[in-house]
Scaffold this motif. Sequence first.
Motif: not given
Length: 52
Positions: A36-42
């Motif tokens: 979830i954090l990675a998707v938000l980062d992208i």
Amino acid sequence: MEEWQKLVIIGVILIILAALFAILKGMNIWIVVIIILAVLDIAVGLYRKKIM
């Protein structure tokens, strides 16, 4: 390299690492949180690209 590109690359790396850990260790709540954090980062990286 621009800031938005760094954010997208870091997000992709996090997703790949989380997927590898999920395959090796099985899914748990921390892997889901990392994804979830990675998707938000992208998403933030692409949003910053759009603004620039």
